[in-house]
Design an enzyme around this catalytic site. Structure first.
Site, PDB file in Angstrom:
ATOM      1  N   GLU A   1      14.597  12.286  51.208  1.00  0.00           N
ATOM      2  CA  GLU A   1      15.588  12.081  52.068  1.00  0.00           C
ATOM      3  C   GLU A   1      16.323  11.072  53.023  1.00  0.00           C
ATOM      4  O   GLU A   1      17.020  10.549  52.841  1.00  0.00           O
ATOM      5  CB  GLU A   1      15.987  13.839  52.870  1.00  0.00           C
ATOM      6  CG  GLU A   1      15.490  14.848  51.836  1.00  0.00           C
ATOM      7  CD  GLU A   1      14.410  15.013  52.130  1.00  0.00           C
ATOM      8  OE1 GLU A   1      12.934  13.980  51.309  1.00  0.00           O
ATOM      9  OE2 GLU A   1      14.107  16.784  51.654  1.00  0.00           O
TER      10      GLU A   1
ATOM     11  N   CYS B   1      12.634  15.861  57.298  1.00  0.00           N
ATOM     12  CA  CYS B   1      13.383  16.193  56.699  1.00  0.00           C
ATOM     13  C   CYS B   1      14.918  16.563  57.189  1.00  0.00           C
ATOM     14  O   CYS B   1      16.604  16.458  57.432  1.00  0.00           O
ATOM     15  CB  CYS B   1      13.904  15.244  55.160  1.00  0.00           C
ATOM     16  SG  CYS B   1      12.647  14.070  55.102  1.00  0.00           S
TER      17      CYS B   1
ATOM     18  N   ARG C   1      -2.188   9.802  32.461  1.00  0.00           N
ATOM     19  CA  ARG C   1      -3.585  10.367  33.261  1.00  0.00           C
ATOM     20  C   ARG C   1      -3.659   9.189  35.102  1.00  0.00           C
ATOM     21  O   ARG C   1      -3.951   9.691  36.161  1.00  0.00           O
ATOM     22  CB  ARG C   1      -4.545   8.414  33.303  1.00  0.00           C
ATOM     23  CG  ARG C   1      -5.389   9.407  32.165  1.00  0.00           C
ATOM     24  CD  ARG C   1      -6.273   8.060  30.918  1.00  0.00           C
ATOM     25  NE  ARG C   1      -6.857   8.409  29.718  1.00  0.00           N
ATOM     26  CZ  ARG C   1      -7.288   7.851  29.007  1.00  0.00           C
ATOM     27  NH1 ARG C   1      -7.269   5.990  29.113  1.00  0.00           N
ATOM     28  NH2 ARG C   1      -7.648   7.958  27.632  1.00  0.00           N
TER      29      ARG C   1
ATOM     30  N   THR D   1     -16.689  13.701  22.053  1.00  0.00           N
ATOM     31  CA  THR D   1     -15.416  13.033  21.602  1.00  0.00           C
ATOM     32  C   THR D   1     -16.560  11.399  22.293  1.00  0.00           C
ATOM     33  O   THR D   1     -16.043  10.215  21.860  1.00  0.00           O
ATOM     34  CB  THR D   1     -14.551  13.089  22.704  1.00  0.00           C
ATOM     35  OG1 THR D   1     -14.053  14.143  21.986  1.00  0.00           O
ATOM     36  CG2 THR D   1     -13.447  12.285  23.281  1.00  0.00           C
TER      37      THR D   1
ATOM     38  N   ASP E   1     -15.863   8.154  19.977  1.00  0.00           N
ATOM     39  CA  ASP E   1     -14.748   7.019  20.584  1.00  0.00           C
ATOM     40  C   ASP E   1     -15.084   6.299  21.692  1.00  0.00           C
ATOM     41  O   ASP E   1     -14.267   5.637  21.889  1.00  0.00           O
ATOM     42  CB  ASP E   1     -13.994   7.801  21.174  1.00  0.00           C
ATOM     43  CG  ASP E   1     -13.359   8.852  19.975  1.00  0.00           C
ATOM     44  OD1 ASP E   1     -14.014   8.599  19.153  1.00  0.00           O
ATOM     45  OD2 ASP E   1     -12.099  10.198  20.408  1.00  0.00           O
TER      46      ASP E   1
ATOM     47  N   GLY F   1     -12.800  16.975  23.151  1.00  0.00           N
ATOM     48  CA  GLY F   1     -11.994  16.807  21.852  1.00  0.00           C
ATOM     49  C   GLY F   1     -12.208  18.576  21.832  1.00  0.00           C
ATOM     50  O   GLY F   1     -12.013  19.212  22.338  1.00  0.00           O
TER      51      GLY F   1
ATOM     52  N   SER G   1     -13.151  25.528  23.964  1.00  0.00           N
ATOM     53  CA  SER G   1     -13.736  26.624  25.230  1.00  0.00           C
ATOM     54  C   SER G   1     -13.056  26.723  26.473  1.00  0.00           C
ATOM     55  O   SER G   1     -13.016  27.912  27.335  1.00  0.00           O
ATOM     56  CB  SER G   1     -14.805  26.003  25.701  1.00  0.00           C
ATOM     57  OG  SER G   1     -15.912  25.759  24.911  1.00  0.00           O
TER      58      SER G   1
HETATM   59  N1  LIG Z   1      -6.731  14.126  17.941  1.00  0.00           N
HETATM   60  C1  LIG Z   1      -7.221  14.151  19.680  1.00  0.00           C
HETATM   61  O1  LIG Z   1      -6.665  14.574  21.137  1.00  0.00           O
HETATM   62  C2  LIG Z   1      -8.671  14.196  19.900  1.00  0.00           C
HETATM   63  C3  LIG Z   1      -9.030  14.409  21.216  1.00  0.00           C
HETATM   64  C4  LIG Z   1     -10.467  13.974  21.547  1.00  0.00           C
HETATM   65  C5  LIG Z   1     -11.607  13.822  20.457  1.00  0.00           C
HETATM   66  N2  LIG Z   1     -10.880  13.584  18.854  1.00  0.00           N
HETATM   67  C6  LIG Z   1     -11.525  13.897  17.811  1.00  0.00           C
HETATM   68  O2  LIG Z   1     -12.536  14.633  17.844  1.00  0.00           O
HETATM   69  C7  LIG Z   1     -13.663  15.014  17.626  1.00  0.00           C
HETATM   70  C8  LIG Z   1     -14.749  15.773  18.697  1.00  0.00           C
HETATM   71  O3  LIG Z   1     -14.615  16.797  19.171  1.00  0.00           O
HETATM   72  P1  LIG Z   1     -15.500  18.102  19.571  1.00  0.00           P
HETATM   73  O4  LIG Z   1     -14.721  19.195  18.626  1.00  0.00           O
HETATM   74  O5  LIG Z   1     -16.497  18.085  17.930  1.00  0.00           O
HETATM   75  O6  LIG Z   1     -16.663  17.896  20.242  1.00  0.00           O
HETATM   76  P2  LIG Z   1     -15.766  17.897  21.949  1.00  0.00           P
HETATM   77  O7  LIG Z   1     -15.480  18.537  21.877  1.00  0.00           O
HETATM   78  O8  LIG Z   1     -15.361  16.683  21.977  1.00  0.00           O
HETATM   79  O9  LIG Z   1     -17.216  18.401  22.518  1.00  0.00           O
HETATM   80  C9  LIG Z   1     -17.869  19.552  22.578  1.00  0.00           C
HETATM   81  C10 LIG Z   1     -19.838  18.852  22.971  1.00  0.00           C
HETATM   82  O10 LIG Z   1     -19.328  19.207  24.358  1.00  0.00           O
HETATM   83  C11 LIG Z   1     -20.670  19.953  24.703  1.00  0.00           C
HETATM   84  N3  LIG Z   1     -20.126  20.823  25.201  1.00  0.00           N
HETATM   85  C12 LIG Z   1     -21.180  21.327  26.395  1.00  0.00           C
HETATM   86  N4  LIG Z   1     -20.960  22.519  27.073  1.00  0.00           N
HETATM   87  C13 LIG Z   1     -19.286  23.027  26.126  1.00  0.00           C
HETATM   88  C14 LIG Z   1     -18.299  23.709  26.338  1.00  0.00           C
HETATM   89  N5  LIG Z   1     -18.537  24.584  27.468  1.00  0.00           N
HETATM   90  N6  LIG Z   1     -17.753  24.214  25.754  1.00  0.00           N
HETATM   91  C15 LIG Z   1     -17.599  23.433  24.648  1.00  0.00           C
HETATM   92  N7  LIG Z   1     -18.741  22.170  24.258  1.00  0.00           N
HETATM   93  C16 LIG Z   1     -18.971  21.890  24.927  1.00  0.00           C
HETATM   94  C17 LIG Z   1     -21.470  20.034  23.439  1.00  0.00           C
HETATM   95  O11 LIG Z   1     -21.947  19.317  22.792  1.00  0.00           O
HETATM   96  P3  LIG Z   1     -23.450  19.409  22.116  1.00  0.00           P
HETATM   97  O12 LIG Z   1     -23.113  20.027  20.967  1.00  0.00           O
HETATM   98  O13 LIG Z   1     -23.532  17.959  22.338  1.00  0.00           O
HETATM   99  O14 LIG Z   1     -24.432  20.487  22.821  1.00  0.00           O
HETATM  100  C18 LIG Z   1     -20.261  20.560  22.472  1.00  0.00           C
HETATM  101  O15 LIG Z   1     -20.551  19.872  20.543  1.00  0.00           O
HETATM  102  C19 LIG Z   1     -13.634  13.500  17.211  1.00  0.00           C
HETATM  103  O16 LIG Z   1     -13.833  12.923  16.303  1.00  0.00           O
HETATM  104  C20 LIG Z   1     -13.333  12.535  18.620  1.00  0.00           C
HETATM  105  O17 LIG Z   1     -12.839  11.465  17.657  1.00  0.00           O
HETATM  106  C21 LIG Z   1      -9.490  13.725  19.314  1.00  0.00           C
HETATM  107 ZN   LIG Z   2      10.546  15.267  54.402  1.00  0.00          ZN
END
Ligand SMILES: NC(=O)c1ccc[n+]([C@@H]2O[C@H](COP(=O)([O-])OP(=O)(O)OC[C@H]3O[C@@H](n4cnc5c(N)ncnc54)[C@H](OP(=O)(O)O)[C@@H]3O)[C@@H](O)[C@H]2O)c1
Ligand SMILES: [Zn+2]
Length: 378
Positions: A59, A91, A190, A202, A206, A313, A319
């Protein structure tokens, strides 16, 4: 209350104020985004938006731009004008003193203790209309400002999904899904969040830095949070290589931001010893499906985070959704086909785990990719 005297023209000017407000993204949080347009005889005589935390409100800037033209004008403000003496004089007073005769505002100032600026202006005889926007709209424009769940930050989930529903071509395979325009938008997003979070797989796949590296320099660098249930995060991770002097894809040097590892509760001291003061370690209780995400979020709240952007990921996304901890989705849809071995975006979720969502920002095209922004219907 939507006054009957709010016209289509009023709404169009108010939308202009909302569009201006968005320009403050990344620079004013935790203050709300606010834009203001002053209109006299159907013409804009001044406009402004809150550009920097602690500096002039929208304002004030609009009044300054309008000068003497402000007298007798209508002020369109995306958010109810403030009424309390904070870092700047309120304001509501400034609008009244400048002779503004009518105020139309979008969303209410719910935090105002003795009534917001709207009530104060009415008491001075100024014609006031507002809040004119729907709660979905005003919450959608300033979700963190209106976030009312106290024990956790506002949580947004960003996913990039191919045409056939996948988020990576195969397990453990780094897959580029969106183009540079969409990636630049992720860097911009971000910049407006208090923290950025990724799951274990992830970062293993990555090795992301997670810092904003677009043209928008954030006022506060987001805290970068890595799930690390077994304390495996490597010393050589790119997120820890601050000031390596290199420039990156966006042409900006890596700019850091605190690194937080969320580890299993028994591991906190071992991991802390390994990293010294290079990273902060949060020990989180474990449940059947991994770390207890609700308590992680509470801990992050305790560190002062009011908002968090999760960038995957798929498992972490599932979750969080299953636990009802996601407030917003940034869904980037790419025309890329990832094939039969792709990891699905939302694996293993039942209908009731997903909740209900509404589109809050009109879908935007970034190169070949479409971003749709959804807010959870609660
Ligand atoms: N396109 C997109 O937007 C995007 C974004 C991000 C990633 N990615 C791709 O997705 C892939 C990875 O994804 P992802 O689904 O395999 O794994 P993620 O979601 O990155 O990681 C999951 C891991 O996190 C850990 N974790 C601990 N507590 C958790 C909870 N409460 N809930 C869930 N996970 C928990 C576990 O590790 P542990 O199994 O080690 O115990 C689980 O396996 C990669 O290939 C990456 O490049 C794509
Ligand atoms: Zn104000």
């Amino acid at each position: 209350v939507i006054g009957s005297s709010v016209t289509h023209v009023d709404r169009a000017f108010l939308e202009r104020a909302v569009a201006l407000a968005r320009k403050g993204w990344g620079r004013v949080h935790p203050n709300p985004l606010v834009g203001c347009v002053l209109v006299k005889n159907g013409t804009i005589v001044g406009e402004g938006y809150h550009q920097e935390f602690g500096e002039d409100h929208a304002e004030t800037l609009a009044l300054h731009a309008a000068g003497g033209q402000a007298r007798g004008s209508t002020a369109y403000v995306s958010l109810e004008p403030c009424a309390h003496f904070g870092k700047t004089p309120p304001c509501a007073h400034a609008l009244h003193e400048a002779g503004v005769s009518r105020v139309v505002y979008g969303g209410p100032d719910l935090g105002a203790e003795e009534g917001g600026g709207g009530a104060w202006l009415r008491a001075q005889g100024v014609e006031v209309e507002g809040p004119v926007l729907s709660p979905e709209r005003w919450r959608g424009e300033n979700p963190v400002f209106y976030h009312s769940i106290e024990d956790r930050p506002f949580v947004a989930l960003k996913m990039a999904v191919g045409l056939d529903g996948g988020i990576s071509a195969a397990l453990g395979l780094q897959t580029t899904i969106t183009g540079p325009e969409a990636q630049e938008e992720v860097h911009r997003l971000r910049a407006g969040y208090g923290g950025v979070l990724v799951g274990t797989r992830t970062w293993k796949t990555d090795d992301p830095r997670l810092n904003p590296r677009g043209p928008l320099q954030p006022r506060i660098l987001p805290v970068r949070v890595f799930l690390d249930p077994r304390g495996e995060f490597p010393e050589g991770a790119r997120a820890l290589l601050n000031g390596d002097g290199g420039t990156d894809v966006m042409g900006f040097p890596p700019s850091g931001g605190e690194v937080v590892l969320a580890v299993g509760s028994g591991l906190a001291s071992t991991v802390s010893t390994r990293f010294g003061n290079q990273v902060s370690v949060i020990g989180v209780a474990e449940g059947p499906d991994g770390l207890d995400l609700a308590s992680l979020l509470t801990r992050l709240s305790g560190k002062g985070l009011t908002s968090l952007l999760c960038e995957g990921g798929g498992r972490l996304a599932s979750s969080l959704l299953k636990a009802g901890l996601v407030d917003r989705l940034y869904w980037f849809s790419s025309p890329k086909i990832l094939g039969p071995h792709a990891i699905p975006a939302l694996a293993g979720l039942e209908r009731e785990d997903l909740g209900d969502w509404r589109v809050v920002v009109a879908p935007q095209l970034f190169g070949a990719d479409v971003l749709t922004t959804y807010d959870r219907v609660r």
